[in-house]
Motif scaffolding. Sequence first.
Motif, PDB file in Angstrom:
ATOM      1  N   LEU A   1      12.137  19.348  21.515  1.00  0.00           N
ATOM      2  CA  LEU A   1      11.105  19.190  20.501  1.00  0.00           C
ATOM      3  C   LEU A   1      10.781  17.714  20.265  1.00  0.00           C
ATOM      4  CD1 LEU A   1       9.291  20.397  18.243  1.00  0.00           C
ATOM      5  CD2 LEU A   1      11.295  20.253  16.730  1.00  0.00           C
ATOM      6  N   LEU A   2       9.496  17.399  20.326  1.00  0.00           N
ATOM      7  CA  LEU A   2       8.975  16.086  19.969  1.00  0.00           C
ATOM      8  C   LEU A   2       8.030  16.293  18.793  1.00  0.00           C
ATOM      9  CD1 LEU A   2       8.544  13.022  20.607  1.00  0.00           C
ATOM     10  CD2 LEU A   2       6.652  13.745  22.094  1.00  0.00           C
ATOM     11  N   VAL A   3       8.227  15.537  17.713  1.00  0.00           N
ATOM     12  CA  VAL A   3       7.403  15.682  16.513  1.00  0.00           C
ATOM     13  C   VAL A   3       6.632  14.390  16.267  1.00  0.00           C
ATOM     14  CG1 VAL A   3       7.401  16.110  14.017  1.00  0.00           C
ATOM     15  CG2 VAL A   3       9.038  17.312  15.485  1.00  0.00           C
ATOM     16  N   GLY A   4       5.331  14.528  16.055  1.00  0.00           N
ATOM     17  CA  GLY A   4       4.489  13.402  15.670  1.00  0.00           C
ATOM     18  C   GLY A   4       3.949  13.645  14.267  1.00  0.00           C
ATOM     19  N   ARG A   5       4.213  12.713  13.353  1.00  0.00           N
ATOM     20  CA  ARG A   5       3.734  12.829  11.968  1.00  0.00           C
ATOM     21  C   ARG A   5       2.725  11.716  11.697  1.00  0.00           C
ATOM     22  NH1 ARG A   5       9.349  13.919  11.521  1.00  0.00           N
ATOM     23  NH2 ARG A   5       9.688  16.071  10.863  1.00  0.00           N
ATOM     24  N   LEU A   6       1.575  12.119  11.131  1.00  0.00           N
ATOM     25  CA  LEU A   6       0.540  11.128  10.870  1.00  0.00           C
ATOM     26  C   LEU A   6      -0.375  11.565   9.746  1.00  0.00           C
ATOM     27  CD1 LEU A   6      -2.320  11.299  13.472  1.00  0.00           C
ATOM     28  CD2 LEU A   6      -0.612  13.087  13.270  1.00  0.00           C
ATOM     29  N   GLY A   7      -0.965  10.564   9.089  1.00  0.00           N
ATOM     30  CA  GLY A   7      -2.032  10.798   8.130  1.00  0.00           C
ATOM     31  C   GLY A   7      -3.348  10.853   8.883  1.00  0.00           C
ATOM     32  N   LEU A   8      -4.280  11.666   8.394  1.00  0.00           N
ATOM     33  CA  LEU A   8      -5.539  11.852   9.126  1.00  0.00           C
ATOM     34  C   LEU A   8      -6.765  11.251   8.439  1.00  0.00           C
ATOM     35  CD1 LEU A   8      -5.162  15.441  10.632  1.00  0.00           C
ATOM     36  CD2 LEU A   8      -4.824  13.216  11.722  1.00  0.00           C
ATOM     37  N   THR A   9      -6.547  10.386   7.448  1.00  0.00           N
ATOM     38  CA  THR A   9      -7.659   9.704   6.800  1.00  0.00           C
ATOM     39  C   THR A   9      -7.602   8.225   7.165  1.00  0.00           C
ATOM     40  OG1 THR A   9      -7.641  11.279   4.967  1.00  0.00           O
ATOM     41  CG2 THR A   9      -8.734   9.175   4.574  1.00  0.00           C
TER      42      THR A   9
ATOM     43  N   ALA B   1       2.777   5.937  24.010  1.00  0.00           N
ATOM     44  CA  ALA B   1       3.282   5.104  22.914  1.00  0.00           C
ATOM     45  C   ALA B   1       4.539   5.683  22.277  1.00  0.00           C
ATOM     46  CB  ALA B   1       2.202   4.929  21.851  1.00  0.00           C
ATOM     47  N   VAL B   2       4.973   6.854  22.752  1.00  0.00           N
ATOM     48  CA  VAL B   2       6.238   7.415  22.267  1.00  0.00           C
ATOM     49  C   VAL B   2       7.355   6.553  22.846  1.00  0.00           C
ATOM     50  CG1 VAL B   2       7.786   9.419  22.286  1.00  0.00           C
ATOM     51  CG2 VAL B   2       5.302   9.765  22.189  1.00  0.00           C
ATOM     52  N   PRO B   3       8.241   6.009  21.998  1.00  0.00           N
ATOM     53  CA  PRO B   3       9.340   5.209  22.543  1.00  0.00           C
ATOM     54  C   PRO B   3      10.139   6.014  23.571  1.00  0.00           C
ATOM     55  CG  PRO B   3       9.225   4.969  20.167  1.00  0.00           C
ATOM     56  CD  PRO B   3       8.263   6.065  20.545  1.00  0.00           C
ATOM     57  N   ALA B   4      10.505   5.365  24.677  1.00  0.00           N
ATOM     58  CA  ALA B   4      11.185   6.058  25.783  1.00  0.00           C
ATOM     59  C   ALA B   4      12.437   6.790  25.318  1.00  0.00           C
ATOM     60  CB  ALA B   4      11.525   5.057  26.892  1.00  0.00           C
ATOM     61  N   GLU B   5      13.233   6.160  24.436  1.00  0.00           N
ATOM     62  CA  GLU B   5      14.464   6.811  23.974  1.00  0.00           C
ATOM     63  C   GLU B   5      14.157   8.037  23.121  1.00  0.00           C
ATOM     64  OE1 GLU B   5      13.395   3.527  21.135  1.00  0.00           O
ATOM     65  OE2 GLU B   5      13.598   3.643  23.303  1.00  0.00           O
ATOM     66  N   THR B   6      13.047   8.012  22.377  1.00  0.00           N
ATOM     67  CA  THR B   6      12.647   9.171  21.578  1.00  0.00           C
ATOM     68  C   THR B   6      12.204  10.307  22.490  1.00  0.00           C
ATOM     69  OG1 THR B   6      11.982   7.736  19.751  1.00  0.00           O
ATOM     70  CG2 THR B   6      11.081   9.972  19.763  1.00  0.00           C
ATOM     71  N   LEU B   7      11.438   9.980  23.525  1.00  0.00           N
ATOM     72  CA  LEU B   7      10.985  11.005  24.457  1.00  0.00           C
ATOM     73  C   LEU B   7      12.167  11.630  25.193  1.00  0.00           C
ATOM     74  CD1 LEU B   7       8.691  12.607  25.649  1.00  0.00           C
ATOM     75  CD2 LEU B   7       8.288  10.733  27.260  1.00  0.00           C
ATOM     76  N   LEU B   8      13.127  10.828  25.623  1.00  0.00           N
ATOM     77  CA  LEU B   8      14.318  11.378  26.290  1.00  0.00           C
ATOM     78  C   LEU B   8      15.105  12.283  25.353  1.00  0.00           C
ATOM     79  CD1 LEU B   8      15.573   8.351  28.410  1.00  0.00           C
ATOM     80  CD2 LEU B   8      14.542  10.488  29.228  1.00  0.00           C
TER      81      LEU B   8
ATOM     82  N   CYS C   1      -9.954   8.473  13.694  1.00  0.00           N
ATOM     83  CA  CYS C   1     -10.428   8.593  15.070  1.00  0.00           C
ATOM     84  C   CYS C   1      -9.925   7.408  15.883  1.00  0.00           C
ATOM     85  CB  CYS C   1     -11.953   8.688  15.130  1.00  0.00           C
ATOM     86  SG  CYS C   1     -12.816   7.208  14.620  1.00  0.00           S
ATOM     87  N   ALA C   2     -10.256   7.396  17.158  1.00  0.00           N
ATOM     88  CA  ALA C   2      -9.874   6.365  18.125  1.00  0.00           C
ATOM     89  C   ALA C   2      -8.419   6.535  18.550  1.00  0.00           C
ATOM     90  CB  ALA C   2     -10.164   4.971  17.592  1.00  0.00           C
ATOM     91  N   ARG C   3      -7.840   5.485  19.115  1.00  0.00           N
ATOM     92  CA  ARG C   3      -6.462   5.522  19.622  1.00  0.00           C
ATOM     93  C   ARG C   3      -5.479   5.545  18.456  1.00  0.00           C
ATOM     94  NH1 ARG C   3      -5.210   0.643  23.049  1.00  0.00           N
ATOM     95  NH2 ARG C   3      -3.309   1.777  22.851  1.00  0.00           N
ATOM     96  N   VAL C   4      -4.478   6.414  18.546  1.00  0.00           N
ATOM     97  CA  VAL C   4      -3.466   6.501  17.500  1.00  0.00           C
ATOM     98  C   VAL C   4      -2.104   6.210  18.118  1.00  0.00           C
ATOM     99  CG1 VAL C   4      -2.409   7.944  15.728  1.00  0.00           C
ATOM    100  CG2 VAL C   4      -4.847   8.218  16.259  1.00  0.00           C
ATOM    101  N   VAL C   5      -1.512   5.113  17.659  1.00  0.00           N
ATOM    102  CA  VAL C   5      -0.189   4.679  18.133  1.00  0.00           C
ATOM    103  C   VAL C   5       0.641   4.294  16.904  1.00  0.00           C
ATOM    104  CG1 VAL C   5      -1.077   3.864  20.375  1.00  0.00           C
ATOM    105  CG2 VAL C   5      -0.956   2.288  18.441  1.00  0.00           C
ATOM    106  N   PRO C   6       1.968   4.158  17.080  1.00  0.00           N
ATOM    107  CA  PRO C   6       2.772   3.685  15.948  1.00  0.00           C
ATOM    108  C   PRO C   6       2.225   2.334  15.477  1.00  0.00           C
ATOM    109  CG  PRO C   6       4.182   4.527  17.688  1.00  0.00           C
ATOM    110  CD  PRO C   6       2.770   4.499  18.237  1.00  0.00           C
ATOM    111  N   PRO C   7       2.207   2.069  14.217  1.00  0.00           N
ATOM    112  CA  PRO C   7       2.844   2.782  13.113  1.00  0.00           C
ATOM    113  C   PRO C   7       1.983   3.873  12.488  1.00  0.00           C
ATOM    114  CG  PRO C   7       1.933   0.760  12.256  1.00  0.00           C
ATOM    115  CD  PRO C   7       1.639   0.779  13.742  1.00  0.00           C
TER     116      PRO C   7
END
Length: 166
Positions: free
Chosen positions: A130-138, A116-123, A146-152
């Motif tokens: 460095l690839l950074v993933g920021r997320l809330g965990l609640t 689910a990382v956008p291709a241009e971001t991964l490139l 829990c479960a699948r985590v994708v943008p947004p």
Amino acid sequence: MTVLRIRIEAHDLPGSTCPAVPAAHGADADPGYRNVHVAVQRRDRPAGLLAPQPGNAARASWTLECTATPSPAGTDVTGPYVQGRPGDRFVYLSWGAVGETGTFTMFRRAKLLLGAVPAETLLAAVHSGLLVGRLGLTDALGRPLCARVVPPHIAWTAPGRGQGRC
């Protein structure tokens, strides 16, 4: 093959307890948990955890050493904490209760889908290292995500060289 670091930056952790939930709509009851921690799970070793963090921490972060390899489908990311097959890679954040002896007993997981990382971001991340993933965990019920985590629900970025926190 290129060295790539994946940094997961978490905020809004749910706390050190996870309340009990009665059985409903065909789902099993959840007994509730104390001394809740979250960690990155090592591939092929459910007991292999990277830096367990308390569920009541203000923030948590993990840095994973990976490699990125060009593939017919784009870029394939591998490493000791990257799970899944090519084209379906992910990172598990495992939630567990830590007992008096220090034993981590997993009770749920969040699956951070690298597909689910956008291709241009991964490139851009492969270029910067460095690839950074920021997320809330609640989750919406105040429980550990829990479960699948994708943008947004997760924001993936590729800070330029020298940018971002290490």
